[in-house]
Design a protein around this motif. Structure first.
Motif, PDB file in Angstrom:
ATOM      1  N   SER A  78       0.882  -1.107   0.037  1.00 25.11           N
ATOM      2  CA  SER A  78      -0.009  -0.004   0.086  1.00 25.11           C
ATOM      3  C   SER A  78       0.685   1.410   0.058  1.00 25.11           C
ATOM      4  N   THR A  79       2.175   1.163   0.299  1.00 22.72           N
ATOM      5  CA  THR A  79       2.923   2.140   0.471  1.00 22.72           C
ATOM      6  C   THR A  79       3.853   2.129  -0.736  1.00 22.72           C
ATOM      7  N   ASN A  80       3.952   1.200  -1.706  1.00 27.24           N
ATOM      8  CA  ASN A  80       4.978   0.914  -2.604  1.00 27.24           C
ATOM      9  C   ASN A  80       4.351   0.612  -4.143  1.00 27.24           C
ATOM     10  N   ILE A  81       3.602   1.534  -4.498  1.00 28.49           N
ATOM     11  CA  ILE A  81       2.832   1.113  -5.749  1.00 28.49           C
ATOM     12  C   ILE A  81       3.587   1.189  -6.995  1.00 28.49           C
ATOM     13  N   LYS A  82       3.193   0.194  -7.765  1.00 23.05           N
ATOM     14  CA  LYS A  82       4.116   0.385  -9.135  1.00 23.05           C
ATOM     15  C   LYS A  82       2.951   0.481 -10.138  1.00 23.05           C
ATOM     16  N   ALA A  83       3.362   1.304 -11.198  1.00 25.05           N
ATOM     17  CA  ALA A  83       2.729   1.696 -12.249  1.00 25.05           C
ATOM     18  C   ALA A  83       2.741   0.626 -13.345  1.00 25.05           C
ATOM     19  N   GLY A  84       1.456   0.318 -14.041  1.00 19.24           N
ATOM     20  CA  GLY A  84       1.560  -0.717 -15.394  1.00 19.24           C
ATOM     21  C   GLY A  84       0.339  -1.511 -15.435  1.00 19.24           C
ATOM     22  N   ARG A  85       0.396  -2.524 -16.207  1.00 20.34           N
ATOM     23  CA  ARG A  85      -0.747  -3.234 -16.636  1.00 20.34           C
ATOM     24  C   ARG A  85      -0.578  -4.710 -15.963  1.00 20.34           C
ATOM     25  N   ASN A  99       1.396 -10.122  -5.336  1.00 19.73           N
ATOM     26  CA  ASN A  99       2.650 -10.182  -5.967  1.00 19.73           C
ATOM     27  C   ASN A  99       2.725 -10.137  -7.427  1.00 19.73           C
ATOM     28  N   SER A 100       1.376 -10.336  -8.064  1.00 19.00           N
ATOM     29  CA  SER A 100       1.095 -10.082  -9.369  1.00 19.00           C
ATOM     30  C   SER A 100       1.176  -8.454  -9.840  1.00 19.00           C
ATOM     31  N   ILE A 101       0.413  -7.621  -9.087  1.00 14.38           N
ATOM     32  CA  ILE A 101       0.506  -6.294  -9.316  1.00 14.38           C
ATOM     33  C   ILE A 101       1.514  -5.423  -8.678  1.00 14.38           C
ATOM     34  N   ARG A 102       2.585  -6.156  -8.013  1.00 14.62           N
ATOM     35  CA  ARG A 102       3.672  -5.418  -7.322  1.00 14.62           C
ATOM     36  C   ARG A 102       4.934  -5.489  -8.366  1.00 14.62           C
ATOM     37  N   SER A 103       4.877  -6.676  -9.277  1.00 14.48           N
ATOM     38  CA  SER A 103       6.162  -6.594  -9.923  1.00 14.48           C
ATOM     39  C   SER A 103       5.999  -7.437 -11.265  1.00 14.48           C
ATOM     40  N   LYS A 104       4.793  -7.528 -11.690  1.00 16.72           N
ATOM     41  CA  LYS A 104       4.546  -8.266 -12.953  1.00 16.72           C
ATOM     42  C   LYS A 104       3.825  -7.484 -14.027  1.00 16.72           C
ATOM     43  N   ASN A 105       4.456  -6.358 -14.661  1.00 18.57           N
ATOM     44  CA  ASN A 105       3.994  -5.572 -15.575  1.00 18.57           C
ATOM     45  C   ASN A 105       3.776  -6.338 -16.748  1.00 18.57           C
ATOM     46  N   ILE A 106       2.680  -6.337 -17.462  1.00 14.56           N
ATOM     47  CA  ILE A 106       2.759  -7.062 -18.702  1.00 14.56           C
ATOM     48  C   ILE A 106       2.476  -6.163 -19.727  1.00 14.56           C
ATOM     49  N   PRO A 107       3.313  -6.453 -20.991  1.00 18.60           N
ATOM     50  CA  PRO A 107       3.208  -5.554 -22.163  1.00 18.60           C
ATOM     51  C   PRO A 107       1.967  -5.797 -22.930  1.00 18.60           C
ATOM     52  N   LEU A 108       1.584  -4.988 -23.638  1.00 14.06           N
ATOM     53  CA  LEU A 108       0.695  -5.104 -24.456  1.00 14.06           C
ATOM     54  C   LEU A 108       0.946  -4.783 -26.038  1.00 14.06           C
ATOM     55  N   GLU A 166       4.928  -4.307 -29.485  1.00 20.75           N
ATOM     56  CA  GLU A 166       4.766  -4.806 -28.002  1.00 20.75           C
ATOM     57  C   GLU A 166       5.422  -3.538 -27.076  1.00 20.75           C
ATOM     58  N   VAL A 167       4.558  -2.854 -26.274  1.00 20.11           N
ATOM     59  CA  VAL A 167       4.977  -1.862 -25.347  1.00 20.11           C
ATOM     60  C   VAL A 167       4.296  -1.942 -23.985  1.00 20.11           C
ATOM     61  N   TYR A 168       4.807  -1.472 -22.907  1.00 24.62           N
ATOM     62  CA  TYR A 168       4.153  -1.377 -21.662  1.00 24.62           C
ATOM     63  C   TYR A 168       3.162  -0.227 -21.599  1.00 24.62           C
ATOM     64  N   TRP A 169       1.847  -0.509 -21.025  1.00 20.41           N
ATOM     65  CA  TRP A 169       0.990   0.278 -20.842  1.00 20.41           C
ATOM     66  C   TRP A 169       1.431   1.821 -20.554  1.00 20.41           C
ATOM     67  N   ASN A 170       2.290   1.814 -19.670  1.00 21.14           N
ATOM     68  CA  ASN A 170       2.537   3.023 -18.697  1.00 21.14           C
ATOM     69  C   ASN A 170       3.845   3.640 -19.537  1.00 21.14           C
ATOM     70  N   THR A 171       4.121   3.174 -20.775  1.00 18.28           N
ATOM     71  CA  THR A 171       5.280   3.794 -21.656  1.00 18.28           C
ATOM     72  C   THR A 171       4.832   5.424 -21.723  1.00 18.28           C
ATOM     73  N   SER A 172       5.927   6.178 -21.429  1.00 17.82           N
ATOM     74  CA  SER A 172       5.806   7.460 -21.491  1.00 17.82           C
ATOM     75  C   SER A 172       5.623   8.126 -22.903  1.00 17.82           C
ATOM     76  N   ALA A 173       5.327   9.288 -23.269  1.00 18.76           N
ATOM     77  CA  ALA A 173       5.283   9.811 -24.491  1.00 18.76           C
ATOM     78  C   ALA A 173       6.503   9.769 -25.171  1.00 18.76           C
ATOM     79  N   ASN A 174       7.364  10.193 -24.651  1.00 15.05           N
ATOM     80  CA  ASN A 174       8.893  10.177 -25.119  1.00 15.05           C
ATOM     81  C   ASN A 174       9.457   8.747 -25.189  1.00 15.05           C
ATOM     82  N   GLY A 175       9.109   8.005 -24.334  1.00 17.11           N
ATOM     83  CA  GLY A 175       9.254   6.440 -24.429  1.00 17.11           C
ATOM     84  C   GLY A 175       8.871   5.939 -25.564  1.00 17.11           C
ATOM     85  N   PHE A 176       7.538   5.934 -25.940  1.00 13.98           N
ATOM     86  CA  PHE A 176       6.789   5.579 -27.081  1.00 13.98           C
ATOM     87  C   PHE A 176       7.548   6.117 -28.234  1.00 13.98           C
TER      88      PHE A 176
END
Length: 347
Positions: A78-85, A99-108, A166-176
């Motif tokens: 609850s104090t260590n949120i990770k961005a992603g899908r 465990n899934s929403i902490r460290s398993k960011n899935i690309p789309l 294939e990219v991560y959902w939380n890819t930034s504009a510059n990253g894309f």
């Protein structure tokens, strides 16, 4: 005897505590806690999200959100949120979900094609990743980036090769944008670069010409022949005189890209725009459209012939009639004009 009873009592209490603890652990950590019937659900955690943002998405997915809250606090999620899908699968336990929403960011997989302007592309990508259309547009048209990589505002669209990526959902504009530059450079391999050089065209010129070819014919098998017509014209110093460029010029001058123009009128040919290839020679200053790879490769692998003209074939819809001389072309064109007049297409 008294001591023995005490020891037995302590043992019973200990077993009860252990049983309760085991039940608590099972209920809080290991017991399935999903409330949906599908095989899986996705949670999209924005950049800089708080636990409350994640919790809001999880509430309709879980049977007991309170037990999830307790474990999230214990595991310091609850104090260590990770961005992603992230994926939550049916019958997952709270422990597995964390465990899934902490460290398993899935690309789309994202996909784009056939956009007319860089603004349209930014809007399409914004529907697929976290970055909004405004930040994407700002990044894509950044003057410093464009200049550094050999593009201009007019040619910026050429950097984006239609495909799925294939990219991560939380890819930034510059990253894309930076990923697409890498894909562009990968697309323009030694073979394609050599073919473009043989045509005395830059990769951007090839894409600008391919955009016209794509607009002229939806038939992939006809594109090399259409490309050959335009390349013959370029070699002979003739203007391209491509109707799709006139349509683009009219839209650009009016600022209305939602207009549907089915027929080019004589007055349109007078539109004073560098995109009007009836009025200005050479390839337009940038692509009028995002061409498919098939159109790009059609230019690079043109059909060799002596055609300089073509017009829609009214007896074989979708294809064109090709001509080597202007007189032959005018005869073909009159047939097309008679047909389109019968259809009542005035604009």
């Amino acid at each position: 005897m008294y001591i023995k009873k005490i020891l037995v009592a302590i043992a019973i209490i200990g077993l009860a505590v252990a049983a309760y603890f085991a039940y608590y652990i099972y209920g809080a950590m290991l017991k399935p806690n999903t409330a949906f019937n599908n095989e899986e659900a996705y949670v999209y955690v924005p950049t800089n999200a708080k636990y409350a943002d994640v919790r809001e998405q999880l509430v309709p997915l879980l049977k007991d959100i309170d037990k999830f809250d307790a474990l999230a606090d214990r595991k310091k999620y609850s104090t260590n949120i990770k961005a992603g899908r992230f994926v939550v699968k049916k019958d997952m336990s709270n422990n597995d979900i964390i465990n899934s929403i902490r460290s398993k960011n899935i690309p789309l997989k994202i996909a784009f094609n056939n956009q007319e302007r860089i603004e349209d592309l930014a809007g399409r990508i914004a529907f697929q990743i976290e970055a909004d259309s405004l930040s994407l547009l700002k990044s894509m048209t950044n003057p410093e980036f464009l200049n550094k990589n050999g593009f201009t505002k007019e040619t910026a669209l050429a950097m984006y090769i239609p495909n799925s990526y294939e990219v991560y959902w939380n890819t930034s504009a510059n990253g894309f944008r930076d990923k697409m530059l890498k894909e562009y450079n990968r697309f323009w391999n030694k073979s394609r670069l050599a073919k473009a050089e043989k045509l005395n065209l830059s990769p951007i010129d090839v894409i600008a010409l391919a955009a016209i070819v794509h607009k002229e014919t939806a038939k992939v098998d006809e594109r090399p022949r259409v490309a050959g017509v335009y390349l013959n014209r370029i070699r002979k110093g003739m203007p391209l005189q491509a109707d799709p460029t006139v349509i683009y010029a009219v839209k650009k001058e009016s600022g209305d890209f939602n207009r549907v123009i089915k027929r080019v009128l004589y007055k349109d040919l007078e539109t004073d725009s560098k995109y009007n290839t009836y009025k200005y020679g050479g390839i337009p200053p940038g692509p009028i459209f995002m061409p498919d790879v098939s159109a790009i490769d059609a230019v690079l692998n043109e059909e060799k012939h002596n055609y300089y003209y073509f017009v829609a074939n009214v007896k074989n819809f979708g294809y064109h009639k090709f001509a080597k001389t202007l007189s032959q072309h005018n005869a073909n064109r009159q047939e097309y004009v008679r047909w389109i007049n019968k259809q009542g297409v005035n604009r």
